[in-house]
Write a protein that holds these residues in place. Sequence first.
Motif, mmCIF file in Angstrom:
data_model
loop_
_atom_site.group_PDB
_atom_site.id
_atom_site.type_symbol
_atom_site.label_atom_id
_atom_site.label_comp_id
_atom_site.label_asym_id
_atom_site.label_seq_id
_atom_site.Cartn_x
_atom_site.Cartn_y
_atom_site.Cartn_z
ATOM 1 N N ASN A 119 0.809 -1.227 0.000
ATOM 2 C CA ASN A 119 0.000 0.000 0.000
ATOM 3 C C ASN A 119 0.838 1.271 0.000
ATOM 4 O O ASN A 119 0.313 2.361 -0.239
ATOM 5 N N LEU A 120 2.131 1.144 0.288
ATOM 6 C CA LEU A 120 3.026 2.297 0.270
ATOM 7 C C LEU A 120 3.625 2.482 -1.118
ATOM 8 O O LEU A 120 4.114 1.525 -1.723
ATOM 9 N N LYS A 121 3.612 3.731 -1.601
ATOM 10 C CA LYS A 121 4.116 4.007 -2.937
ATOM 11 C C LYS A 121 5.028 5.239 -2.907
ATOM 12 O O LYS A 121 4.570 6.358 -3.134
ATOM 13 N N PRO A 122 6.318 5.036 -2.608
ATOM 14 C CA PRO A 122 7.256 6.162 -2.717
ATOM 15 C C PRO A 122 7.328 6.637 -4.170
ATOM 16 O O PRO A 122 7.125 5.856 -5.099
ATOM 17 N N TYR A 123 7.648 7.924 -4.366
ATOM 18 C CA TYR A 123 7.707 8.434 -5.727
ATOM 19 C C TYR A 123 8.668 9.618 -5.827
ATOM 20 O O TYR A 123 9.014 10.265 -4.834
ATOM 21 N N VAL A 124 9.098 9.853 -7.045
ATOM 22 C CA VAL A 124 9.855 11.059 -7.383
ATOM 23 C C VAL A 124 9.047 11.813 -8.431
ATOM 24 O O VAL A 124 8.258 11.216 -9.180
ATOM 25 N N THR A 125 9.236 13.120 -8.489
ATOM 26 C CA THR A 125 8.428 13.927 -9.388
ATOM 27 C C THR A 125 9.233 15.103 -9.924
ATOM 28 O O THR A 125 10.196 15.556 -9.287
ATOM 29 N N ALA A 126 8.853 15.589 -11.105
ATOM 30 C CA ALA A 126 9.481 16.761 -11.711
ATOM 31 C C ALA A 126 8.422 17.515 -12.503
ATOM 32 O O ALA A 126 7.447 16.925 -12.971
ATOM 33 N N SER A 127 8.613 18.840 -12.644
ATOM 34 C CA SER A 127 7.617 19.646 -13.331
ATOM 35 C C SER A 127 8.265 20.889 -13.946
ATOM 36 O O SER A 127 9.370 21.296 -13.567
ATOM 37 N N LEU A 128 7.544 21.492 -14.904
ATOM 38 C CA LEU A 128 7.968 22.713 -15.570
ATOM 39 C C LEU A 128 6.790 23.667 -15.664
ATOM 40 O O LEU A 128 5.645 23.221 -15.786
ATOM 41 N N GLY A 129 7.069 24.967 -15.635
ATOM 42 C CA GLY A 129 5.961 25.905 -15.787
ATOM 43 C C GLY A 129 6.361 27.328 -15.477
ATOM 44 O O GLY A 129 7.491 27.744 -15.760
ATOM 45 N N SER A 146 9.964 28.450 -14.500
ATOM 46 C CA SER A 146 10.469 27.745 -13.314
ATOM 47 C C SER A 146 10.421 26.238 -13.515
ATOM 48 O O SER A 146 9.699 25.719 -14.378
ATOM 49 N N MET A 147 11.208 25.547 -12.710
ATOM 50 C CA MET A 147 11.268 24.086 -12.691
ATOM 51 C C MET A 147 11.028 23.601 -11.267
ATOM 52 O O MET A 147 11.392 24.289 -10.305
ATOM 53 N N GLY A 148 10.430 22.421 -11.144
ATOM 54 C CA GLY A 148 10.200 21.834 -9.831
ATOM 55 C C GLY A 148 10.672 20.392 -9.790
ATOM 56 O O GLY A 148 10.722 19.704 -10.815
ATOM 57 N N PHE A 149 11.037 19.938 -8.614
ATOM 58 C CA PHE A 149 11.441 18.545 -8.414
ATOM 59 C C PHE A 149 11.132 18.172 -6.973
ATOM 60 O O PHE A 149 11.048 19.040 -6.099
ATOM 61 N N GLY A 150 10.926 16.883 -6.727
ATOM 62 C CA GLY A 150 10.594 16.486 -5.364
ATOM 63 C C GLY A 150 10.525 14.988 -5.190
ATOM 64 O O GLY A 150 10.763 14.207 -6.126
ATOM 65 N N ALA A 151 10.190 14.592 -3.977
ATOM 66 C CA ALA A 151 10.040 13.178 -3.627
ATOM 67 C C ALA A 151 9.002 13.076 -2.522
ATOM 68 O O ALA A 151 8.830 14.015 -1.725
ATOM 69 N N GLY A 152 8.302 11.960 -2.494
ATOM 70 C CA GLY A 152 7.269 11.801 -1.485
ATOM 71 C C GLY A 152 6.843 10.359 -1.332
ATOM 72 O O GLY A 152 7.467 9.449 -1.886
ATOM 73 N N ILE A 153 5.766 10.171 -0.589
ATOM 74 C CA ILE A 153 5.228 8.837 -0.365
ATOM 75 C C ILE A 153 3.709 8.919 -0.333
ATOM 76 O O ILE A 153 3.137 9.874 0.195
ATOM 77 N N GLU A 154 3.080 7.934 -0.954
ATOM 78 C CA GLU A 154 1.615 7.861 -1.002
ATOM 79 C C GLU A 154 1.164 6.578 -0.319
ATOM 80 O O GLU A 154 1.789 5.527 -0.495
ATOM 81 N N TYR A 155 0.111 6.671 0.470
ATOM 82 C CA TYR A 155 -0.437 5.486 1.130
ATOM 83 C C TYR A 155 -1.831 5.225 0.578
ATOM 84 O O TYR A 155 -2.732 6.054 0.701
ATOM 85 N N GLN A 156 -1.999 4.059 -0.034
ATOM 86 C CA GLN A 156 -3.263 3.701 -0.675
ATOM 87 C C GLN A 156 -4.247 3.166 0.362
ATOM 88 O O GLN A 156 -4.087 2.072 0.900
ATOM 89 N N MET A 157 -5.283 3.969 0.656
ATOM 90 C CA MET A 157 -6.304 3.552 1.610
ATOM 91 C C MET A 157 -7.325 2.623 0.950
ATOM 92 O O MET A 157 -7.677 1.582 1.495
ATOM 93 N N GLN A 200 8.971 23.488 -0.492
ATOM 94 C CA GLN A 200 7.619 23.246 0.004
ATOM 95 C C GLN A 200 7.553 21.887 0.694
ATOM 96 O O GLN A 200 8.157 20.922 0.230
ATOM 97 N N ALA A 201 6.790 21.834 1.780
ATOM 98 C CA ALA A 201 6.421 20.572 2.418
ATOM 99 C C ALA A 201 4.903 20.457 2.320
ATOM 100 O O ALA A 201 4.182 21.388 2.700
ATOM 101 N N ASN A 202 4.403 19.332 1.791
ATOM 102 C CA ASN A 202 2.982 19.192 1.476
ATOM 103 C C ASN A 202 2.353 17.955 2.100
ATOM 104 O O ASN A 202 3.003 16.909 2.221
ATOM 105 N N LEU A 203 1.076 18.083 2.467
ATOM 106 C CA LEU A 203 0.224 16.962 2.830
ATOM 107 C C LEU A 203 -1.044 17.077 2.002
ATOM 108 O O LEU A 203 -1.585 18.169 1.816
#
Length: 209
Positions: A119-129, A146-157, A200-203
């Motif tokens: 159920n845990l899904k770590p991920y990496v991400t990138a964006s442009l805009g 601008s450019m964006g990049f990041g990493a996070g984790i998703e929990y599938q309920m 940024q830190a996001n929930l």
Amino acid sequence: MKIRKQLPISALIAASALISTQAMAEVFVAPFGGYSFGASDFSITDEKTDELGSLKISESNHYGFMAGVTTKDPGDIYFLYSHQGTELRSGGSFSPNVITDLNVDYFHLGGSLYFPNGNLKPYVTASLGLTQMRPGDNYSTESRFSMGFGAGIEYQMTEAFSLFADARGYATFVNSSSALFCDGGDCLWSISSDIMWQGQANLGVKLKF
């Protein structure tokens, strides 16, 4: 006769593959909130006095959303909008005070790649805009690539609902030969910075349809 038999079969296989690909793609929306921090300073020169100083975007809360489609990688492709209501402050040899209110918006297209583990899904991400900075008090709006990049984790309920947390960094490219935040045609500062960094830190929650 053999060719006539193979054509329908080939068409059926192609149609089945297309339907299968479309069935795997899911539309999602993902509202989020968090805290924006660590914005780098703009090194500036006062246009009237040639005095050196700096401008800084204050840390504060933000909110936004992502909307997109999932991919079979597994991953997703999304549009991201983030809004921060904050302040523009002076520093350096200027008095460190509030100059004006400031709205900072990110408009980005991006993608994520997931590494599922149950159920845990770590991920990496990138964006442009674009980064849009909209000050008050009649100062001009500034829009920059601008450019964006990041990493996070998703929990599938459930199949359609999940929670996620991530950290993102944004690099906004500022032309070091330009003026910034003009006021009625009178540009107050020239800048010598090339990139503005912000974290940024996001929930958030993710809803699939």
